[in-house]
Scaffold this active site. Structure first.
Site, PDB file in Angstrom:
ATOM      1  N   CYS A  45       0.815  -1.217   0.000  1.00  0.00           N
ATOM      2  CA  CYS A  45       0.000   0.000   0.000  1.00  0.00           C
ATOM      3  C   CYS A  45       0.848   1.266   0.000  1.00  0.00           C
ATOM      4  O   CYS A  45       1.696   1.447   0.881  1.00  0.00           O
ATOM      5  CB  CYS A  45      -0.903  -0.020   1.231  1.00  0.00           C
ATOM      6  SG  CYS A  45      -1.844   1.503   1.470  1.00  0.00           S
ATOM      7  N   TYR A 176      -5.747   6.120  -8.973  1.00  0.00           N
ATOM      8  CA  TYR A 176      -6.953   5.367  -8.610  1.00  0.00           C
ATOM      9  C   TYR A 176      -8.166   5.880  -9.371  1.00  0.00           C
ATOM     10  O   TYR A 176      -9.057   5.106  -9.750  1.00  0.00           O
ATOM     11  CB  TYR A 176      -7.206   5.463  -7.101  1.00  0.00           C
ATOM     12  CG  TYR A 176      -6.264   4.625  -6.274  1.00  0.00           C
ATOM     13  CD1 TYR A 176      -6.632   3.339  -5.845  1.00  0.00           C
ATOM     14  CD2 TYR A 176      -5.003   5.097  -5.917  1.00  0.00           C
ATOM     15  CE1 TYR A 176      -5.768   2.563  -5.092  1.00  0.00           C
ATOM     16  CE2 TYR A 176      -4.136   4.331  -5.169  1.00  0.00           C
ATOM     17  CZ  TYR A 176      -4.517   3.065  -4.752  1.00  0.00           C
ATOM     18  OH  TYR A 176      -3.658   2.294  -4.019  1.00  0.00           O
TER      19      TYR A 176
END
Length: 333
Positions: A45, A176
């Site tokens: 992440c 994203y």
């Protein structure tokens, strides 16, 4: 972080649920205290990665322990599937959600990394990823190592804040927005915004080694965690494919410069990064097949950024060797 898909055509990141802070001045219920908290992160992440980098640069390893969730998870949350017995060895939990439920019985909101967990109670304290690293710099000063760099110097904070705001919306979150767009128009808007910002950053970094001032700051950490994932994941998986990072000369050299700086590349596990994105985002990659490439040995090639001057750690020093328990696989010979 776990990406939450929006119900609209454009991706919108859901706000974090635990907004508490850990402070040194008594302004929150959670005081700074060595050994009291465990940082739960994940190698995959980017949001968690920046907390691991800052912790290492500042030398907070002895004050804040580190738990690493594996790269795979489902709707129950991040899981410690790479640890013995599939449990964090300090917290004794299998799923990070368990720490949230101890803090709030019946908790039914997002579970993200990074999360700070109180060791004694096992309660999740905060997953406020935007504030956490700033607090590492400002609230945890008592426990910084000798020679720790100032990643958030007071005289440059306004400029740093401005830089990280644009990077967050257009780059960190921008990839994203491309990957999770549910219409052609939303995707193209995000794509255009992302590459416009990358072009502007390239222009800015062509004449200076770091984003703000002549040393590494919080702004560099936040940009870099997206750049290092660009070619392995975002270029193909998220359709950010105008160019690879390795085809953008200034940003590629900048990213390699930081990769080869202690505290950056030594936190990166490219295998786990790919396992997470390609193995978890089945709406984008239904087969779950993880690509073998790209070759990442080129991250160790000469970058030439020293010619721009700058002092990576300012008046400080590089961090020491990574603790064996926290080491990641090395690339190259």
């Amino acid at each position: 972080m776990v990406a939450i898909l929006s119900t609209s055509e454009s991706f919108e990141r859901k706000p974090v649920a635990l907004m508490e802070r850990i402070t040194a001045d008594g302004s929150s219920p959670w005081p700074v205290e060595a050994g009291r908290y465990r940082l739960v992160a994940a190698r995959a992440c980017p949001w968690a990665n920046r907390s691991v980098i800052v912790r290492r640069l500042l030398g907070l390893e002895q004050a804040i322990s580190l738990g690493i969730a594996g790269p795979l998870h489902d709707e129950r949350s991040w899981r410690f599937h790479n640890d013995p017995d599939n449990r964090d060895p300090v917290l004794g939990i299998e799923w990070l959600r368990e720490a949230y439920e101890k803090a709030q019985p019946g908790y039914d909101d997002g579970v993200t990394v990074p999360t700070m967990v109180e060791v004694a109670t096992g309660k999740a304290v905060t997953n406020n990823f935007q504030q956490l690293t700033l607090d590492f710099s400002t609230q945890w000063r008592e426990f910084h190592r000798p020679g720790a760099p100032d990643l958030y110097p007071e005289a440059l904070r306004a400029e740093i804040d401005e830089a990280i705001e644009g990077v967050y919306h257009d780059v960190n979150n921008g990839v994203y927005k491309c990957g999770f767009a549910s219409s052609q128009g939303a995707y193209e808007r995000a794509y255009d915004t992302l590459f416009a910002r990358l072009d502007a950053l390239s222009e800015r970094l062509a004449g200076q080694r770091f984003l703000v001032g002549d040393t590494i700051t919080e702004a560099d950490v936040r940009l870099w965690v997206t750049l290092v994932r660009f070619d392995p994941v975002y270029h193909g998986h998220f359709k950010c494919n105008r160019q690879k990072l390795s085809e953008m000369p200034v940003l590629w050299a900048y990213a390699r410069d930081l990769f080869q700086t202690p505290g950056f590349g030594d936190t990166i596990d490219f295998a786990q990064i790919k396992q997470h994105y390609y193995g978890v985002h089945l709406g984008i990659n239904p087969s779950g097949i993880v690509p073998t490439g790209p070759d990442v040995s080129n991250w160790l090639s000469a970058h030439g950024r020293e010619e721009l001057g700058g002092r990576p750690f300012g008046d400080g020093t590089p961090p020491g060797r990574v603790d064996e328990a926290e080491a990641v696989p090395q690339i190259g010979p």
